[in-house]
Motif scaffolding. Structure first.
Motif, PDB file in Angstrom:
ATOM      1  N   LEU A  85      33.986  41.057  20.959  1.00 21.49           N
ATOM      2  CA  LEU A  85      34.406  41.861  22.096  1.00 21.49           C
ATOM      3  C   LEU A  85      34.145  41.129  23.402  1.00 21.49           C
ATOM      4  O   LEU A  85      33.150  40.425  23.544  1.00 21.49           O
ATOM      5  N   ALA A  86      35.038  41.322  24.346  1.00 17.49           N
ATOM      6  CA  ALA A  86      34.869  40.706  25.663  1.00 17.49           C
ATOM      7  C   ALA A  86      33.788  41.453  26.438  1.00 17.49           C
ATOM      8  O   ALA A  86      33.637  42.665  26.310  1.00 17.49           O
ATOM      9  N   ASP A  87      33.051  40.720  27.243  1.00 18.64           N
ATOM     10  CA  ASP A  87      31.992  41.296  28.061  1.00 18.64           C
ATOM     11  C   ASP A  87      32.612  42.112  29.195  1.00 18.64           C
ATOM     12  O   ASP A  87      33.444  41.594  29.948  1.00 18.64           O
ATOM     13  N   PRO A  88      32.218  43.387  29.344  1.00 18.50           N
ATOM     14  CA  PRO A  88      32.774  44.201  30.438  1.00 18.50           C
ATOM     15  C   PRO A  88      32.487  43.617  31.820  1.00 18.50           C
ATOM     16  O   PRO A  88      33.305  43.738  32.723  1.00 18.50           O
ATOM     17  N   LEU A  89      31.338  42.958  31.993  1.00 18.43           N
ATOM     18  CA  LEU A  89      31.030  42.327  33.271  1.00 18.43           C
ATOM     19  C   LEU A  89      32.044  41.230  33.582  1.00 18.43           C
ATOM     20  O   LEU A  89      32.499  41.100  34.724  1.00 18.43           O
ATOM     21  N   ALA A  90      32.426  40.466  32.577  1.00 14.79           N
ATOM     22  CA  ALA A  90      33.414  39.403  32.784  1.00 14.79           C
ATOM     23  C   ALA A  90      34.741  39.988  33.242  1.00 14.79           C
ATOM     24  O   ALA A  90      35.391  39.446  34.141  1.00 14.79           O
TER      25      ALA A  90
END
Length: 109
Positions: A79-84
């Protein structure tokens, strides 16, 4: 429907990492053009915005490297980091604002 671990992942991880690279390159190019415009027109606010955009491009590039390692290690299910995602969104909005400021400085300067 449960995920099938034998599913062919195709080129999705490669496309994802290439999109991070393109985004960072686009932001950096925008920053360089606006830095030049701010320098030519002696517009300090535009120079500050452009400097912030250079930092944002570096952050996007850094997140892209992290994402590339995640995909290499865990595959496309990582999963992609929400911060990114928030950093990329903020960088894109900053690029838009800087571009508009550059056009206005060129038009009225």
């Amino acid at each position: 429907m449960p995920a099938d671990s034998s599913r062919d992942t195709g080129l999705q991880p490669e496309r994802t990492t290439l999109s991070w690279t393109r985004t960072a390159a686009g932001l950096l190019l925008n920053a360089m053009l606006n830095l030049r415009s701010g320098y030519v027109h002696d517009a300090v606010p535009l120079l500050v915005l452009s400097g912030a955009l250079v930092v944002a491009a570096a952050a996007v590039s850094g997140f892209g490297c992290v994402r590339r390692r995640q995909l290499a290690r865990r595959g496309p299910a990582a999963l992609a980091d929400p911060l990114a995602m928030r950093v990329v969104t903020a960088a894109t909005l900053l690029a838009t604002g800087t571009g508009l400021a550059s056009v206005l400085v060129g038009h009225w300067g």
